[in-house]
Write an enzyme that holds these catalytic residues in place. Structure first.
Site, PDB file in Angstrom:
ATOM      1  N   HIS B  62       0.872  -1.521   0.387  1.00  0.00           N
ATOM      2  CA  HIS B  62       0.248  -0.278   0.227  1.00  0.00           C
ATOM      3  C   HIS B  62       1.207   1.478  -0.031  1.00  0.00           C
ATOM      4  O   HIS B  62       1.044   1.979   1.238  1.00  0.00           O
ATOM      5  CB  HIS B  62      -0.645  -0.203   1.003  1.00  0.00           C
ATOM      6  CG  HIS B  62      -1.994   1.381   1.379  1.00  0.00           C
ATOM      7  ND1 HIS B  62      -3.158   1.396   1.906  1.00  0.00           N
ATOM      8  CD2 HIS B  62      -1.809   2.705   0.250  1.00  0.00           C
ATOM      9  CE1 HIS B  62      -3.625   1.883   1.638  1.00  0.00           C
ATOM     10  NE2 HIS B  62      -3.182   2.752   0.184  1.00  0.00           N
ATOM     11  N   ASP B 307       0.705   2.509   3.421  1.00  0.00           N
ATOM     12  CA  ASP B 307      -0.343   3.852   3.300  1.00  0.00           C
ATOM     13  C   ASP B 307       0.400   4.903   2.980  1.00  0.00           C
ATOM     14  O   ASP B 307      -0.093   6.245   2.903  1.00  0.00           O
ATOM     15  CB  ASP B 307      -1.898   4.201   3.537  1.00  0.00           C
ATOM     16  CG  ASP B 307      -2.376   5.135   3.100  1.00  0.00           C
ATOM     17  OD1 ASP B 307      -2.036   5.701   1.947  1.00  0.00           O
ATOM     18  OD2 ASP B 307      -3.494   5.884   3.570  1.00  0.00           O
TER      19      ASP B 307
END
Lengths: 328, 427
Positions: B62, B307
């Site tokens: 991610h 992320d």
């Protein structure tokens, strides 16, 4: 200490000096960060400036030679006017910048606009902004004083200070009083600053309004919550009514103005539940017939216009204290 | 023939249930057995891994590499260098670029850039909906042919449950897992921070946990209906953990991922309006943090990721509500997870942490990676579990510095990253 400051203190013998070490902040960002002692000190300083307003010549040289910028990124008439007048009475030079006249509409960042103002030797920046935390953001980056004139739903410290001052003036004290704040608490910076200030000074606070606008989370701030105004009014020493709005973005929060008035409006009938010495307050602008009946707003218990007068003195005190600290 | 030997390291290879101090041999970029070193023609390079952990190359599934479109925040080249410095040999990049990665030509462009400039493996994902608008499906089959490893609208969330259902059904046909950023737009509205004590105190618009949980529930129902895997990205709320746990017990093909900031910080961190604490989903309460750690410990949440969301200083240095969501993570995530999960909270042991960074994402994305089996590509991460170090944002290889962890003292980090037998980074 500059010559101007010395002459100020001479002409205002009763004004406590910031140099008395009870005030050492260049900024006023909110009441949450202030101690009870600091809040009381501002209120005491306000006493002296209120005196000035009753004189024939209402002007003192406290901020002579200083430049104050009213930087209003969100529309406001009364707060801006009050700050402007306060600055004039302290002999400061004043510039007003609003959304439409600022470079923000050209894509300049808040930081760059503010740094440009500082490059023009602005000493005090009075900021009204729709985003919570904007005054903190500038205060961390500027040498100038930053005075929060309302940031999003966060704080509106001078409004709460003028409310506190008015309560103290009319009731002689604040500790132990029961203050009821009615309306849209969730989106209200006035409510938050009042909650912080009142609880620090020992008042008991009850928030009243629809459950959607007075979420239970507020109880963690040390206040009580009620959704039944009739139960609360009889024990109130102060009722502070907030402006209720039902614009597009608030539509989901309550069904409409009519039902709001029915459930929470301070009608003539409901006003009879109040103790005779209970104060009725409103930060303005008022919606007559919505959160408050017209006759109640103009009645004997209403101190709404005293709030406006006191707002001027409170803002003079705040500008005087913070403006004094900002001076090298 | 080129031969490298990694000597005396503690090899932890969860794919082969291996945990022993042993030498590893790399021949021409692939794992080999020890017979290779008896070949006199072998040019032998030796890496001394005494006191170090030798793990399969870590995978972060991610990350946002910002190319094409936002090269001032990050490029595929700089993002890959950041990954290498964080101990990652494979990263999976999200499709919210400009243009969005919703067509085979954009995927081809990303793969070309990665082949030319990236020092680690860069695997693209494709968008679920055209231009990430949530209205029409992308050519998912063509994206699969172009080489995406999953589809996702990350950064956005398909609100139309019917469209999402069809996307999942279609993805099943072409064998691609679906990754979802779980956010109900109506419930979340203009929320920027966790709805709770701090949003109330600061007057910032709240992002309620229910805004994530309702989409996690939607995904569980659709995974069940379509009998296909949906992976919930950056799970942040306690309720999401409960829902995923119960669904996995029932055998639903659902998984959840955790980012380090969601267990390292709570919403209290926003109290000074620091925009480096603004991310989506937001930092939540201590109860949420505890539930995430519990979910990691009991296997409910099976994947760790960063992320990684780089933004330039001038973009973050604005009013809180105006600032973009996201923080960089590639260069701090392993240190944070080792420090928090293994050393401090003792939620899991090191082999499981390595498994969550290797075997689990490899299985989900069907990658031939995350293992030290003979014949496998020699992607290897060397980790010093005990090294104490301090995060210095100014030393990041990433183009961006937007981290709330500057100055943090952490225990444990990667010290060397090897991709296909070549050292691409070492401390």
């Amino acid at each position: 200490m500059s010559a101007a400051r010395t002459s100020t203190t001479t002409s205002l013998a009763e004004v406590p000096s910031a140099a008395a070490m009870r005030w050492n902040r260049k900024d006023l960002l909110g009441l949450r960060e202030l101690s009870a002692d600091e809040i009381n000190f501002i209120l005491e300083t306000t006493d002296a400036f209120k005196q000035v307003g009753t004189r024939e010549i209402k002007k003192v040289p406290a901020l002579r030679g200083k430049t104050l910028v009213n930087f209003f990124i969100e529309p406001s008439t009364r707060t801006r006017t009050s700050f402007e007048l306060a600055a004039f009475r302290l002999s400061a030079d004043v510039i007003n910048i609003s959304v439409s006249t600022s470079s923000l509409t050209k894509g300049e960042t808040l930081k760059d606009t503010a740094r440009n103002l500082e490059a023009l030797h602005a000493d005090i920046l009075v900021l009204r902004h729709s985003s919570a935390g904007a005054p903190q953001f500038l205060a961390q980056r500027l040498k100038a004083s930053v005075i929060n004139a309302g940031d999003g739903a966060h704080e509106h410290p001078t409004q709460a200070l003028l409310d506190l001052y008015t309560i103290r003036e009319k009731r002689g004290k604040i500790p132990g009083l029961h203050v009821v704040i009615v309306g849209d608490i969730l989106f209200s910076r006035v409510a938050r600053s009042n909650i912080f200030g009142l609880t620090k000074l020992g008042a008991r606070v009850t928030l009243v309004g629809p459950s959607t606008l007075v979420p239970r989370e507020f109880e963690k701030l040390g206040v009580a919550i009620s959704h039944n105004i009739d139960n609360v009014l009889p024990s109130a020493d102060v009722v502070n009514l907030l402006r209720i709005q039902h614009e597009r973005q608030r539509k989901e929060y309550f069904p409409g103005i009519g039902e709001y008035t029915q459930l929470f409006g301070l009608t003539k009938e409901r006003a009879k539940l109040l103790k005779p010495d209970c104060l009725i307050m409103h930060p303005g602008p008022i919606n007559r017939g919505v959160e408050i009946d017209s006759e109640v707003a103009d009645g004997l218990q209403s101190v709404i216009l005293d709030q406006v007068t006191n707002g001027l003195a409170v803002r003079m005190a705040v500008l005087y204290l913070c403006g004094g600290i900002a001076t090298p | 023939m080129s031969v490298t030997i990694i000597r005396n390291g503690r090899v932890i290879d969860p794919a082969n249930k291996r945990h022993e101090i042993i030498d590893l041999v790399i021949v021409d970029g692939r794992m080999a057995d020890r017979s290779a070193i008896r070949d006199p023609r072998s040019a032998i390079e030796t890496i001394d891994a005494s006191g170090l952990i030798v793990a399969p190359g870590l995978i972060d599934m991610h990350v946002h590499l910002r190319e094409p479109g936002f090269a001032h925040k990050e490029t595929i080249e700089s993002g890959a260098r950041a990954a290498a410095a964080g101990g990652f040999t494979t990263i999976v990049c999200m499709p919210n670029t400009s243009p969005a990665a919703d067509s085979p030509s954009t995927i081809a462009w990303i793969k070309d850039r990665a082949a030319a400039a990236a020092c680690v493996n860069v695997l693209p994902t494709g968008a679920i909906s055209k231009d990430l608008a949530g209205e029409e499906l992308t050519p998912i089959g063509s994206l699969a042919h172009a080489g995406v490893v999953a589809i996702t609208d990350d950064g956005h969330c398909v609100q139309n449950h019917e469209l999402m259902r069809r996307a999942v059904e279609y993805a099943r046909m072409v064998g691609l897992p679906v990754l979802d950023h779980c956010q109900d737009y109506n419930l979340v509205g203009n929320g920027v921070v966790h709805e709770g004590y701090w949003s109330t105190l600061l007057g910032l618009p709240g992002w309620p946990a229910a805004g994530e949980e309702v989409i996690v529930m939607r995904n569980i129902l659709l995974a069940e209906l379509c009998d296909h895997h949906i992976h919930c990205q950056h799970v942040s709320a306690a309720g999401s953990v409960r829902l995923i746990r119960a669904a996995r017990v029932r055998g639903v093909k659902i998984s959840g991922e955790v980012c380090p900031h969601h267990i390292a910080l709570t919403d209290e961190a926003i109290q000074n309006f620091d925009t480096n604490c603004k991310m989506n989903p937001p930092l939540r309460s201590q109860q949420d943090v505890d539930a995430l750690v519990e979910g990691i410990a009991d296997g409910t949440l099976s994947i760790l990721g960063s992320d990684h969301a780089p933004h330039a200083d001038f973009e973050k240095e604005v009013e809180f509500e105006a600032a973009p969501f996201g923080i960089v993570g590639l260069e701090t995530e392993l240190g944070l997870f080792l420090d928090l999960l293994v050393h401090k909270k003792k939620a899991i042991e090191l082999p499981r942490l390595i498994e969550m960074y290797t075997v689990e994402p490899a299985k989900l994305l069907k990658l031939e990676a995350g293992t030290l089996s003979p014949g496998a590509v020699a992607d290897i991460t060397l980790i010093d579990l005990e090294m104490e170090w301090t995060v210095h944002a100014e030393e990041f290889r990433s183009r961006s510095r937007n981290t709330p962890f500057h100055g943090w003292k952490l225990k444990g980090r990667a010290v060397r990253t090897i991709v296909a037998g070549e050292t691409v980074w070492k401390l």
